[in-house]
Design a protein around this motif. Structure first.
Motif, short mmCIF file in Angstrom:
data_model
loop_
_atom_site.label_atom_id
_atom_site.label_comp_id
_atom_site.label_asym_id
_atom_site.label_seq_id
_atom_site.Cartn_x
_atom_site.Cartn_y
_atom_site.Cartn_z
N CYS A 195 0.41 3.50 -1.73
CA CYS A 195 0.74 2.59 -0.51
C CYS A 195 2.21 2.59 0.08
CB CYS A 195 0.15 1.17 -0.95
SG CYS A 195 0.39 -0.15 0.54
N CYS A 251 3.59 -1.60 -0.17
CA CYS A 251 3.85 -2.32 -1.55
C CYS A 251 3.62 -1.23 -2.92
CB CYS A 251 2.66 -3.36 -1.86
SG CYS A 251 1.07 -2.43 -2.28
N CYS A 266 -4.70 -0.40 2.11
CA CYS A 266 -4.54 -1.10 0.88
C CYS A 266 -5.23 -2.30 1.00
CB CYS A 266 -2.89 -1.29 0.93
SG CYS A 266 -2.50 -2.34 -0.80
N CYS A 279 -2.33 -5.29 0.84
CA CYS A 279 -1.24 -5.41 1.91
C CYS A 279 -1.81 -5.02 3.13
CB CYS A 279 0.03 -5.23 1.64
SG CYS A 279 0.36 -3.26 1.65
#
Ligand code: ZN
Length: 51
Positions: free
Chosen positions: A20, A23, A36, A39
């Motif tokens: 990702c 994050c 993701c 997030c």
């Protein structure tokens, strides 16, 4: 050129690692996981970042 021999044992290459971009979460998937779950960020295929 040999062909058709010893090509069925590569089960480890079924999945790729995706990271990702927001994050840093690592996910293993056969195809792009999309966004993701935590997030909503985009994933990048880590296997392609070979320099
Ligand atoms: Zn994320």
């Amino acid at each position: 050129m040999p062909h058709g021999q010893d090509v069925e044992d590569d089960t480890s290459e079924l999945t790729s690692e995706y990271e990702c971009l927001q994050c840093g979460r690592i996910v293993e998937a056969e195809t792009s996981p999309g966004t993701c779950a935590k997030c909503g960020g985009d994933f990048q295929n880590r296997a392609k970042s070979v320099e």
